[in-house]
Design a protein around this motif. Sequence first.
Motif, PDB file in Angstrom:
ATOM      1  N   VAL A 214     -46.072  41.235   2.872  1.00 55.15           N
ATOM      2  CA  VAL A 214     -47.060  42.186   2.386  1.00 55.15           C
ATOM      3  C   VAL A 214     -48.431  41.532   2.423  1.00 55.15           C
ATOM      4  O   VAL A 214     -48.580  40.356   2.080  1.00 55.15           O
ATOM      5  CB  VAL A 214     -46.720  42.631   0.941  1.00 55.15           C
ATOM      6  CG1 VAL A 214     -47.792  43.533   0.375  1.00 55.15           C
ATOM      7  CG2 VAL A 214     -45.369  43.308   0.908  1.00 55.15           C
ATOM      8  N   LEU A 215     -49.421  42.283   2.853  1.00 65.81           N
ATOM      9  CA  LEU A 215     -50.805  41.830   2.860  1.00 65.81           C
ATOM     10  C   LEU A 215     -51.525  42.564   1.731  1.00 65.81           C
ATOM     11  O   LEU A 215     -51.519  43.790   1.683  1.00 65.81           O
ATOM     12  CB  LEU A 215     -51.465  42.138   4.208  1.00 65.81           C
ATOM     13  CG  LEU A 215     -52.925  41.765   4.363  1.00 65.81           C
ATOM     14  CD1 LEU A 215     -53.110  40.253   4.250  1.00 65.81           C
ATOM     15  CD2 LEU A 215     -53.452  42.266   5.698  1.00 65.81           C
ATOM     16  N   LYS A 216     -52.113  41.795   0.818  1.00 67.00           N
ATOM     17  CA  LYS A 216     -52.818  42.402  -0.315  1.00 67.00           C
ATOM     18  C   LYS A 216     -54.298  42.096  -0.205  1.00 67.00           C
ATOM     19  O   LYS A 216     -54.696  40.947  -0.027  1.00 67.00           O
ATOM     20  CB  LYS A 216     -52.282  41.850  -1.632  1.00 67.00           C
ATOM     21  CG  LYS A 216     -50.868  42.241  -1.933  1.00 67.00           C
ATOM     22  CD  LYS A 216     -50.421  41.672  -3.262  1.00 67.00           C
ATOM     23  CE  LYS A 216     -48.982  42.033  -3.537  1.00 67.00           C
ATOM     24  NZ  LYS A 216     -48.518  41.480  -4.814  1.00 67.00           N
ATOM     25  N   LYS A 217     -55.107  43.146  -0.305  1.00 66.97           N
ATOM     26  CA  LYS A 217     -56.567  43.014  -0.347  1.00 66.97           C
ATOM     27  C   LYS A 217     -57.056  43.869  -1.500  1.00 66.97           C
ATOM     28  O   LYS A 217     -57.047  45.095  -1.411  1.00 66.97           O
ATOM     29  CB  LYS A 217     -57.199  43.493   0.961  1.00 66.97           C
ATOM     30  CG  LYS A 217     -57.043  42.551   2.115  1.00 66.97           C
ATOM     31  CD  LYS A 217     -57.829  43.037   3.310  1.00 66.97           C
ATOM     32  CE  LYS A 217     -57.739  42.054   4.439  1.00 66.97           C
ATOM     33  NZ  LYS A 217     -58.487  42.492   5.604  1.00 66.97           N
ATOM     34  N   GLY A 218     -57.412  43.213  -2.576  1.00 66.71           N
ATOM     35  CA  GLY A 218     -57.829  43.962  -3.756  1.00 66.71           C
ATOM     36  C   GLY A 218     -56.684  44.811  -4.275  1.00 66.71           C
ATOM     37  O   GLY A 218     -55.600  44.312  -4.539  1.00 66.71           O
ATOM     38  N   ASN A 219     -56.914  46.110  -4.385  1.00 65.71           N
ATOM     39  CA  ASN A 219     -55.869  47.029  -4.844  1.00 65.71           C
ATOM     40  C   ASN A 219     -55.036  47.576  -3.690  1.00 65.71           C
ATOM     41  O   ASN A 219     -54.077  48.296  -3.923  1.00 65.71           O
ATOM     42  CB  ASN A 219     -56.490  48.198  -5.624  1.00 65.71           C
ATOM     43  CG  ASN A 219     -57.068  47.735  -6.943  1.00 65.71           C
ATOM     44  OD1 ASN A 219     -56.598  46.758  -7.513  1.00 65.71           O
ATOM     45  ND2 ASN A 219     -58.096  48.421  -7.415  1.00 65.71           N
ATOM     46  N   ASP A 220     -55.448  47.288  -2.474  1.00 68.24           N
ATOM     47  CA  ASP A 220     -54.714  47.781  -1.302  1.00 68.24           C
ATOM     48  C   ASP A 220     -53.557  46.852  -0.976  1.00 68.24           C
ATOM     49  O   ASP A 220     -53.668  45.630  -1.063  1.00 68.24           O
ATOM     50  CB  ASP A 220     -55.637  47.891  -0.083  1.00 68.24           C
ATOM     51  CG  ASP A 220     -56.699  48.948  -0.255  1.00 68.24           C
ATOM     52  OD1 ASP A 220     -56.449  49.910  -1.001  1.00 68.24           O
ATOM     53  OD2 ASP A 220     -57.768  48.801   0.357  1.00 68.24           O
TER      54      ASP A 220
ATOM     55  N   GLN B 174     -50.545  46.413   2.078  1.00 67.74           N
ATOM     56  CA  GLN B 174     -50.063  46.862   3.385  1.00 67.74           C
ATOM     57  C   GLN B 174     -48.827  46.057   3.773  1.00 67.74           C
ATOM     58  O   GLN B 174     -48.826  44.833   3.692  1.00 67.74           O
ATOM     59  CB  GLN B 174     -51.154  46.670   4.438  1.00 67.74           C
ATOM     60  CG  GLN B 174     -50.772  47.157   5.799  1.00 67.74           C
ATOM     61  CD  GLN B 174     -51.904  46.967   6.799  1.00 67.74           C
ATOM     62  OE1 GLN B 174     -52.894  46.313   6.512  1.00 67.74           O
ATOM     63  NE2 GLN B 174     -51.747  47.527   7.965  1.00 67.74           N
ATOM     64  N   THR B 175     -47.774  46.750   4.160  1.00 67.62           N
ATOM     65  CA  THR B 175     -46.551  46.084   4.592  1.00 67.62           C
ATOM     66  C   THR B 175     -46.720  45.597   6.021  1.00 67.62           C
ATOM     67  O   THR B 175     -47.166  46.350   6.896  1.00 67.62           O
ATOM     68  CB  THR B 175     -45.357  47.055   4.511  1.00 67.62           C
ATOM     69  OG1 THR B 175     -45.233  47.505   3.164  1.00 67.62           O
ATOM     70  CG2 THR B 175     -44.075  46.383   4.936  1.00 67.62           C
ATOM     71  N   LEU B 176     -46.388  44.351   6.255  1.00 67.80           N
ATOM     72  CA  LEU B 176     -46.466  43.778   7.594  1.00 67.80           C
ATOM     73  C   LEU B 176     -45.129  43.971   8.305  1.00 67.80           C
ATOM     74  O   LEU B 176     -44.072  43.837   7.702  1.00 67.80           O
ATOM     75  CB  LEU B 176     -46.806  42.290   7.521  1.00 67.80           C
ATOM     76  CG  LEU B 176     -48.111  41.947   6.804  1.00 67.80           C
ATOM     77  CD1 LEU B 176     -48.263  40.441   6.687  1.00 67.80           C
ATOM     78  CD2 LEU B 176     -49.294  42.544   7.544  1.00 67.80           C
ATOM     79  N   VAL B 177     -45.185  44.280   9.579  1.00 69.97           N
ATOM     80  CA  VAL B 177     -43.978  44.484  10.376  1.00 69.97           C
ATOM     81  C   VAL B 177     -43.904  43.373  11.412  1.00 69.97           C
ATOM     82  O   VAL B 177     -44.744  43.290  12.299  1.00 69.97           O
ATOM     83  CB  VAL B 177     -43.992  45.866  11.074  1.00 69.97           C
ATOM     84  CG1 VAL B 177     -42.745  46.040  11.930  1.00 69.97           C
ATOM     85  CG2 VAL B 177     -44.101  46.974  10.049  1.00 69.97           C
ATOM     86  N   PRO B 178     -42.904  42.487  11.311  1.00 67.70           N
ATOM     87  CA  PRO B 178     -42.794  41.397  12.285  1.00 67.70           C
ATOM     88  C   PRO B 178     -42.478  41.939  13.675  1.00 67.70           C
ATOM     89  O   PRO B 178     -41.697  42.875  13.824  1.00 67.70           O
ATOM     90  CB  PRO B 178     -41.652  40.540  11.758  1.00 67.70           C
ATOM     91  CG  PRO B 178     -40.966  41.340  10.721  1.00 67.70           C
ATOM     92  CD  PRO B 178     -41.862  42.444  10.310  1.00 67.70           C
TER      93      PRO B 178
ATOM     94  N   GLY C 132     -37.972  50.988   7.413  1.00 64.55           N
ATOM     95  CA  GLY C 132     -36.729  50.230   7.380  1.00 64.55           C
ATOM     96  C   GLY C 132     -36.963  48.770   7.709  1.00 64.55           C
ATOM     97  O   GLY C 132     -38.046  48.383   8.148  1.00 64.55           O
ATOM     98  N   PRO C 133     -35.964  47.932   7.485  1.00 66.86           N
ATOM     99  CA  PRO C 133     -36.128  46.501   7.749  1.00 66.86           C
ATOM    100  C   PRO C 133     -36.150  46.196   9.244  1.00 66.86           C
ATOM    101  O   PRO C 133     -35.541  46.902  10.041  1.00 66.86           O
ATOM    102  CB  PRO C 133     -34.898  45.884   7.088  1.00 66.86           C
ATOM    103  CG  PRO C 133     -33.879  46.967   7.114  1.00 66.86           C
ATOM    104  CD  PRO C 133     -34.640  48.246   6.975  1.00 66.86           C
ATOM    105  N   SER C 134     -36.856  45.148   9.611  1.00 66.41           N
ATOM    106  CA  SER C 134     -36.867  44.713  11.001  1.00 66.41           C
ATOM    107  C   SER C 134     -36.441  43.264  11.150  1.00 66.41           C
ATOM    108  O   SER C 134     -36.065  42.844  12.225  1.00 66.41           O
ATOM    109  CB  SER C 134     -38.246  44.920  11.628  1.00 66.41           C
ATOM    110  OG  SER C 134     -39.221  44.222  10.894  1.00 66.41           O
TER     111      SER C 134
END
Length: 125
Positions: free
Chosen positions: A101-107, A109-113, A80-82
Motif C-alpha cells: 500500500v502507498l500512503k500519501k497523507g489521507n490517501d 493506494q493499493t500497489l499491484v505487483p 484480488g491477490p496477484s
Amino acid sequence: MKLELKTLFALAEPPASEDVWIVFDDLYAYVASKSKISRIDRRFDFGGTAVVLAEGLGAIHSLYAEEDGLYLLKDSAKDGPSLLRSRDHGSTFQPIDQGLVLKKGNDKQTLVPTRMIRTSRLRET
C-alpha cells in the motif's frame, strides 16, 4: 555410448510460442504455463504423471521456488491477490500482497505487483 531421450511428461499446453517456468524444491518439480501450474515427483519417474495444482487463476507471470515456499505472480482479478505463496508444495496458495500500500497523507493506494525478481540481498527484519 548410445544416448536415448524419453519424454517424462507432456503438457497439453502451452503452444510453442508461450513461456513456461520450471522450478524445483526438495520434493517436486513444478511446471507453470500462462494458465496452469502442475507438479511432478522430482525423481522424474517415466511412469509419473503431472498433477494439476491450479488452473484458471488468471494469467501467470512467474513462479519461483525458495527455501520457505513457492512464490507465484499472476494477474489479479478485480481487487484480488496477484502475489501468492505456498508453504505446502503447491497444495494451497495464500495471498501475500495485501500489505503493498502507498500512503500519501489521507490517501491510500493499493500497489499491484507486475514483476517478481529473485535476489539474495533481501533479508527479513
